[in-house]
Design a protein around this motif. Structure first.
Motif: not given
Length: 389
Positions: A135-139, A159-160, A206-209
């Motif tokens: 969630x923090x990375x996507x945010x 988990x929506x 989802x794992x992109x900085x």
């Protein structure tokens, strides 16, 4: 005798009229040239409150029109077909003016008139396939995309509602299906007729900085260099497999790279050129229309797809490239692998990785067979035919 016959006939006629119009009280009718088919109803009083006078008048007007069609030798309800061959397949029976062959992801209000809905429409679409643990990375990533983007999250962990903690989540599109990949979602929810309003479609992991990334600036360079398929460069500290996707230190965009000896059959073929990876691809509308059709419905990991993307672009060694001045960090978080199922002594991710390799081989075989069948059908026999994917 005559009076008796007249009375009897009148009774029978009244009985049949009562059967034809059991629920209507006709307060006033205007007869034109004949009783049928030209009934003009000046006013119809409805016995039931749920039906409006206008609705019944419209229905009877339509009925009269159908009877006129029958009198001219046509049965509108049964036999007459509106046939418009230019309509989309399956909609040939519809009048062209009512056909809406494309849709979108624009949110609509539940109230007010449709034509008064907010007129602002995002021009681009970005999708992330996510689990809540990221969630923090996507945010952080979503904040790199302006209001010009429709945000769509594909939830593989179910988990929506927990994402409502983020303000932007309330305007995002959420689609949930447990333990599925982004290519499974893309094939089912990113049909070209649905994403047609968007100039560019981002289909990202989802794992992109995204510390060094700005979506608007990225698209400026995509347009400048006329890229149909692209990706941001990968930070040199990323985990990467190909020299082509690694960020270059000089220049804004690169379209080829020097790979290890023997890895490229041609300098204009993947992975030395015409190549981006499937972790963070960006497609133009036209390119995605082709790629969507190439995605196999049952091969959900997408391995091997990146080697075949060039088939959807003319002059791919010029139209496919990597943007260096807007780059991302591939963090290589094995979240989707953990969604696998343990088998004996093997960890969940091992079964997932095994299927990835098998799907790559299956896709390669399907593409080779499809091209071979096409060449044979067209009686084209390329010298030393082979397929590079």
């Amino acid at each position: 005798m005559r009076l008796t016959v007249a009375a009897f006939s009148g009774t029978i006629l009244g009985f049949f009229l009562g059967i034809l119009f059991p629920t209507l009280s006709l307060t006033k009718i205007n007869l034109q040239s004949s009783l049928f088919p030209s009934i003009g109803l000046a006013y119809v009083e409805d016995k039931y409150s749920e039906f409006s006078t206008k609705s019944i008048r419209d229905a009877l007007t339509s009925l009269a029109g159908n009877r006129r069609s029958k009198s001219n030798g046509f049965d509108t309800l049964d036999n007459t077909k509106i046939w418009v061959p230019t309509n989309p397949r399956g909609a040939e029976r519809l009048p062209a003016g009512i056909v809406k062959s494309k849709s979108d992801f624009y949110l609509r209000r539940l109230w007010g008139l449709p034509q008064k809905d907010p007129s602002f429409k995002p021009k681009y679409l970005v999708t992330f396939t996510v689990g809540y643990d990221q969630k923090d990375n996507i945010n952080a990533a979503v904040k790199k995309f302006s209001e010009n983007f429709t945000i769509m999250l594909f939830h593989y962990d179910g988990r929506v509602s927990e994402w409502d903690r983020f303000k932007w989540s309330k305007r995002a599109i959420h689609i949930s299906a447990r333990k599925q990949t982004k290519w499974w979602y893309a094939k089912r929810f990113l049909n070209p007729h649905i994403v047609a309003p968007y100039d560019y479609i981002f289909i990202w992991d989802e794992d992109l900085g995204t510390k060094h990334f700005d979506a608007e600036e990225y698209l400026k360079l995509v347009r400048k260099y006329d890229l149909e398929i692209s990706q941001p460069g990968l930070d040199p500290s990323s985990s990467y497999n190909w020299q082509m996707t690694k960020k270059k230190e000089h220049g804004e965009v690169h379209k080829d790279a020097k790979e290890r000896d023997g890895w490229c059959s041609s300098a204009q073929l993947p992975p030395c050129a015409a190549f981006v990876e499937i972790m963070a691809p960006v497609f133009s509308r036209d390119a995605w229309r082709c790629v969507w059709h190439m995605i196999q419905n049952d091969l959900i990991h997408g391995w091997g797809l990146d080697f075949a993307l060039r088939k959807c672009v003319k002059t791919p060694h010029k139209k496919i490239g990597v943007v260096d001045t807007q780059w991302v960090l591939h963090q290589s978080v094995p979240t989707l692998g953990n969604q696998g199922q343990a088998d004996g002594k093997r960890a969940p991710w091992e079964g997932v990785r095994e299927r990835c390799h098998k799907e790559w081989a299956m896709f390669q075989e399907r593409m080779a067979n499809a091209e071979r069948e096409y060449f044979q059908e067209m009686e084209i026999f390329p010298f030393n035919f082979s397929i590079d994917i």
